[in-house]
Motif scaffolding. Structure first.
Motif, PDB file in Angstrom:
ATOM      1  N   ARG A  54      33.138  64.580  29.623  1.00  0.00           N
ATOM      2  CA  ARG A  54      32.940  63.337  30.358  1.00  0.00           C
ATOM      3  C   ARG A  54      33.088  62.147  29.428  1.00  0.00           C
ATOM      4  O   ARG A  54      33.629  61.114  29.807  1.00  0.00           O
ATOM      5  CB  ARG A  54      31.551  63.344  31.015  1.00  0.00           C
ATOM      6  N   ARG A  91      37.521  61.929  25.825  1.00  0.00           N
ATOM      7  CA  ARG A  91      38.747  61.818  26.606  1.00  0.00           C
ATOM      8  C   ARG A  91      39.995  62.141  25.813  1.00  0.00           C
ATOM      9  O   ARG A  91      41.103  62.010  26.322  1.00  0.00           O
ATOM     10  CB  ARG A  91      38.854  60.396  27.164  1.00  0.00           C
ATOM     11  N   ILE A 123      23.931  57.911  30.110  1.00  0.00           N
ATOM     12  CA  ILE A 123      24.210  57.900  31.542  1.00  0.00           C
ATOM     13  C   ILE A 123      25.609  57.403  31.842  1.00  0.00           C
ATOM     14  O   ILE A 123      26.301  57.895  32.728  1.00  0.00           O
ATOM     15  CB  ILE A 123      23.188  56.978  32.229  1.00  0.00           C
ATOM     16  N   ARG A 124      26.019  56.390  31.131  1.00  0.00           N
ATOM     17  CA  ARG A 124      27.362  55.831  31.325  1.00  0.00           C
ATOM     18  C   ARG A 124      27.745  55.101  30.047  1.00  0.00           C
ATOM     19  O   ARG A 124      26.902  54.904  29.155  1.00  0.00           O
ATOM     20  CB  ARG A 124      27.396  54.877  32.513  1.00  0.00           C
ATOM     21  N   ALA A 125      29.006  54.720  29.942  1.00  0.00           N
ATOM     22  CA  ALA A 125      29.470  53.995  28.773  1.00  0.00           C
ATOM     23  C   ALA A 125      30.617  53.075  29.164  1.00  0.00           C
ATOM     24  O   ALA A 125      31.268  53.277  30.193  1.00  0.00           O
ATOM     25  CB  ALA A 125      29.913  54.957  27.684  1.00  0.00           C
ATOM     26  N   SER A 126      30.823  52.080  28.350  1.00  0.00           N
ATOM     27  CA  SER A 126      31.879  51.100  28.589  1.00  0.00           C
ATOM     28  C   SER A 126      32.735  51.005  27.333  1.00  0.00           C
ATOM     29  O   SER A 126      32.193  50.858  26.242  1.00  0.00           O
ATOM     30  CB  SER A 126      31.211  49.761  28.902  1.00  0.00           C
ATOM     31  N   GLU A 127      34.053  51.124  27.496  1.00  0.00           N
ATOM     32  CA  GLU A 127      34.919  51.129  26.323  1.00  0.00           C
ATOM     33  C   GLU A 127      35.953  50.006  26.349  1.00  0.00           C
ATOM     34  O   GLU A 127      36.460  49.640  27.405  1.00  0.00           O
ATOM     35  CB  GLU A 127      35.658  52.482  26.210  1.00  0.00           C
ATOM     36  N   LYS A 128      36.239  49.515  25.150  1.00  0.00           N
ATOM     37  CA  LYS A 128      37.351  48.575  24.966  1.00  0.00           C
ATOM     38  C   LYS A 128      38.335  49.246  24.018  1.00  0.00           C
ATOM     39  O   LYS A 128      37.986  49.590  22.894  1.00  0.00           O
ATOM     40  CB  LYS A 128      36.865  47.265  24.358  1.00  0.00           C
ATOM     41  N   ILE A 129      39.566  49.388  24.482  1.00  0.00           N
ATOM     42  CA  ILE A 129      40.544  50.172  23.737  1.00  0.00           C
ATOM     43  C   ILE A 129      41.689  49.284  23.265  1.00  0.00           C
ATOM     44  O   ILE A 129      42.183  48.437  24.017  1.00  0.00           O
ATOM     45  CB  ILE A 129      41.086  51.311  24.628  1.00  0.00           C
ATOM     46  N   ARG A 130      42.082  49.492  22.015  1.00  0.00           N
ATOM     47  CA  ARG A 130      43.162  48.721  21.423  1.00  0.00           C
ATOM     48  C   ARG A 130      43.979  49.609  20.510  1.00  0.00           C
ATOM     49  O   ARG A 130      43.557  50.708  20.153  1.00  0.00           O
ATOM     50  CB  ARG A 130      42.617  47.579  20.569  1.00  0.00           C
ATOM     51  N   TYR A 140      44.677  59.839  24.851  1.00  0.00           N
ATOM     52  CA  TYR A 140      43.455  59.460  25.553  1.00  0.00           C
ATOM     53  C   TYR A 140      43.776  59.547  27.034  1.00  0.00           C
ATOM     54  O   TYR A 140      44.703  58.893  27.526  1.00  0.00           O
ATOM     55  CB  TYR A 140      43.067  58.047  25.149  1.00  0.00           C
ATOM     56  N   ASN A 154      43.141  59.177  31.042  1.00  0.00           N
ATOM     57  CA  ASN A 154      42.389  58.320  31.962  1.00  0.00           C
ATOM     58  C   ASN A 154      42.915  58.437  33.376  1.00  0.00           C
ATOM     59  O   ASN A 154      44.115  58.450  33.596  1.00  0.00           O
ATOM     60  CB  ASN A 154      42.471  56.862  31.492  1.00  0.00           C
ATOM     61  N   GLU A 155      41.987  58.526  34.305  1.00  0.00           N
ATOM     62  CA  GLU A 155      42.355  58.596  35.719  1.00  0.00           C
ATOM     63  C   GLU A 155      41.998  57.284  36.393  1.00  0.00           C
ATOM     64  O   GLU A 155      40.871  56.807  36.271  1.00  0.00           O
ATOM     65  CB  GLU A 155      41.597  59.731  36.419  1.00  0.00           C
TER      66      GLU A 155
END
Lengths: 263, 263
Positions: free
Chosen positions: A106, A109, A202-209, A258, A260-261
């Motif tokens: 989960r 990724r 519980i949840r997470a927030s990502e910034k991808i570069r 990585y 992602n859906e």
DNA sequence: AAGTGGTCTAGACCACTTT
DNA sequence: AAGTGGTCTAGACCACTTC
């Protein structure tokens, strides 16, 4: 089997003027099933039911909160959808845990092009306590200078150095986390956090570069300097949407991607 | 108001031996509400209700399919969750459309560091028909050599070249798509696809990597050669999980990041 | 056989929007 | 006032798991 419901609920039947309200004063105002969801979440957070435990049956919960089974069901539906609990037909409803095959991917990724998913091995380079830099403090909702646990590690997929990660963990919650403990624990870190620090993500927030590898990073991942790497900056939250982990991963994406859906 | 339900449904009441079944032969076997969901999806796919249209009310649908309102409701719940329809209390349930503010950012995950979200401007570099290369054909579930529409464009965010994209679209569905039409249409491409080609994108799957800009790409995005770029390879699906678009975007992530929520 | 979650129904009433 | 989705209840029965 179900407990009798002598007084109708004030939310379902507000015409019952001035009756003794049982639940209504929980949050501000929201549908009954959402208030029930809040109560259940509260019990999860307080540790009344721990990861892996079975929750009381829907009928028991209905009796406990003096609502119908259907209302409890709707509350649990939402919790299941958020992966806080897990339903198994015929068996019961269980508190979600990171010690399950389903939970592993989960928050992980990165997938191999080959399809062959090896579970990564970790090598910890640094584990220490330090005062949170301003940016870290801001993201973790701490005061600047509060203690945090800092971790730096490399992950090997099928013996190939693929991920370089730095983590900053809330110092009060993860007090006593040592390199020794990390080294002897096999499996995902979130499993350790859950077991030893009572902290479930519980949840997470990502910034991808995309970024270029600096010389130090390049040598650790065994690529040339300036090699393109995927950078994922993640803030993870536990119950109550409280941020407790900041993580910055640098991924070598030559043999992995990585995934992602978009729904 | 609700239509009478003289015969009980065979799924709800399988003891009614050999009765005339009304629904059961839709898919193989699944709960009633899922069969209803399938029937509704069928009507969406066939165009009985078009994007933006209001669906019949839950009671009307219940009468039509001879089930209870609660069962229709559960079917629609799932469709709403998958963003195929959109509920608005007091008004009705509507077929989802890409012509809405809410839909814009479902497939556009690139966010500016500044927080100021400018809607991008497109410059189309190439639009032509060609025979699908093997890899493209495979991903779009076509035969090698089938016709596809190929598009190459640059997107400017706040006048800064930020995205270089190549698209391959199923040739039969997007027959007649021209550069002129793309240039005169303002707004997201998926809006155009929906309006003129009766094709709504339902979900997509992305593989994300970091790559180095080759000289041609570098000049289009005005960066030095080998500059790290984020590469997103996307396959998009319409109704029936049919793949109809392959898209490869190269994102300049100096001022933007790819935003992702892990739940 | 007993216990659990999963489905389905029927009916009441609420909250919101439009006429 | 009428129509829509949203909530809640009560009860029946099904499917799956365990004893």
């Amino acid at each position: 089997m179900n407990a009798p419901l002598p007084d109708s609920n004030p939310d379902a039947n507000p015409s019952a003027a001035g009756g003794t309200t049982v639940l209504a004063q929980v949050p501000s105002f929201s549908p009954l099933y959402r208030q029930i969801k809040g109560l259940i979440t509260g019990s999860l957070q307080s540790g009344e039911w721990k990861p892996g435990d079975m929750l009381p049956s829907e009928f028991e919960l209905a009796a406990r909160y003096k609502v119908s089974q259907g209302t409890v069901r709707k509350a649990i539906d939402e919790l299941a959808q958020e992966h806080l609990v897990l339903r198994r037909q015929g068996k019961g409803t269980f508190v979600a845990t990171h010690h399950e095959a389903r939970a592993q991917f989960r928050f992980l990724r990165l997938m191999p092009d080959s399809g062959q998913q090896y579970y990564p091995e970790s090598k910890f380079l640094e584990v220490k306590r330090l005062r949170a830099p301003g940016e870290v403090a801001r993201l973790l909702d701490l005061k600047g200078g509060d203690a945090v646990v800092y971790i730096k590690r490399v992950q090997y997929f099928n013996s190939v150095a693929t991920v370089l990660e730095e983590l900053w963990l809330s110092g009060t919650i993860f007090k006593g986390l040592t390199a020794e403990r990390l080294n002897e624990y096999k499996g995902p870190m979130y499993g350790l956090f859950e077991l030893e620090f009572n902290t479930t993500m519980i949840r997470a927030s990502e910034k991808i570069r995309a970024v270029a590898a600096d010389p130090q990073v390049a040598s650790l991942l065994q690529v040339e300097p300036n090699w393109p790497l995927l950078s994922a900056e993640r803030v993870s939250f536990t119950y109550g949407d409280k941020p407790v982990e900041l993580r910055r991963g640098l991924y070598l994406t030559s043999q992995h991607y990585y995934s992602n859906e978009l729904n």
